[in-house]
Design an enzyme around this catalytic site. Sequence first.
Site, PDB file in Angstrom:
ATOM      1  N   ASP A 127       0.806  -1.221   0.000  1.00 39.38           N
ATOM      2  CA  ASP A 127       0.000   0.000   0.000  1.00 39.38           C
ATOM      3  C   ASP A 127       0.841   1.274   0.000  1.00 39.38           C
ATOM      4  O   ASP A 127       0.311   2.357  -0.254  1.00 39.38           O
ATOM      5  CB  ASP A 127      -0.925   0.027   1.214  1.00 39.38           C
ATOM      6  CG  ASP A 127      -2.029  -1.004   1.128  1.00 39.38           C
ATOM      7  OD1 ASP A 127      -2.351  -1.434  -0.001  1.00 39.38           O
ATOM      8  OD2 ASP A 127      -2.577  -1.381   2.184  1.00 39.38           O
ATOM      9  N   MET A 169      -6.325  -2.943  -3.948  1.00 36.90           N
ATOM     10  CA  MET A 169      -6.102  -2.826  -2.508  1.00 36.90           C
ATOM     11  C   MET A 169      -5.767  -1.381  -2.139  1.00 36.90           C
ATOM     12  O   MET A 169      -5.334  -0.594  -2.967  1.00 36.90           O
ATOM     13  CB  MET A 169      -5.008  -3.785  -2.057  1.00 36.90           C
ATOM     14  CG  MET A 169      -5.465  -5.229  -2.033  1.00 36.90           C
ATOM     15  SD  MET A 169      -4.212  -6.327  -1.353  1.00 36.90           S
ATOM     16  CE  MET A 169      -5.187  -7.826  -1.155  1.00 36.90           C
TER      17      MET A 169
END
Length: 341
Positions: A127, A169
């Site tokens: 991320d 994500m």
Amino acid sequence: MRVGVLTGGGDCPGLNAVLRAVVRKGVPSYGHEFVGFRDGWRGVLEADVQPLGIPDVRGLLPRGGTVLGSSRTNPFATPEGVDRIRHTLADLRIDALIAIGGEDTLGVAARLHDDGIRVVGVPKTIDNDLGGTDYTFGFDTAVSIATEAIDRLHTTAESHHRVLIVEVMGRHAGWIALHAGVAGGANGILIPERPFSVDRVQDWVESRFRDRYASIIVVSEGATPEGGAEVLQSGEKDAFGHARLGGVGDWLAHQIERRTGKEARTTVLGHVQRGGTPTARDRWLATRFGLHAIDAVQAGEWGMMTALRGTDVRMVPLLEATKELKTVDPALYAEAEVFFG
């Protein structure tokens, strides 16, 4: 020195490259011995270990995942967790720990340092949302995978005149959506940092079809509509209190179909974003982090973690990784908006 190494949290391309670098430098340069704890903090709590010598790390550079295994175990979820860790380290004669992980794993490492345990951290997450470091390894691989998926979806979207939603994500930060969306030529990108207007998304879609092009919208799993909430796969929470996100893509597809009459489909990339072989950039960064981590152990820089600042790898306090998540700069998002619609 006898050093324990663990990989915690979600798996991530480049983890094995860190292990390889730590051992390949630590054994010949410093004479250290290494022990790998299986499945993150669970292995430390339960004294579940495996050898980690030079023969054990050969061939790991291109391999995804982690050969040590991982878990979302939180030692502080039980009152005796810290004492169990102390006993494990004492029984196995472990002098120091290298903890490789994200926000939760490094948060545990920071608290253990405060309790007097000698630990050095290595930040990882696809991320790219950890503070203290410009980039984390795993992010480049995830963006490359998501970009390739978007490239492939363009042709099927145009063939069937559909709207395609690509859910990637990104719980609290939209770095993957922003980078992959721009690189893949999406005409809309939705990120957690900025609640989105369904009316605006409808405008993007209709504008695209007026130009006789199909529409592709990239959405982070943590993105929320204005006045709405995160879409959950399940109300269950892990040991660190995180609910499982997912489903915002399907929710948005239904809204688009109802409002525009255009057929909409969702592709959820999910765990494929962090699977498989890491990119060259992630191998390079993970290797550098591993080399600097074992240098930090040798120098006794406890409570610190590796961080990329520009092109330099530096050691910064573990708390910098967890005190504030690194989110998308509004100016970067504004740059991308020229391509929306």
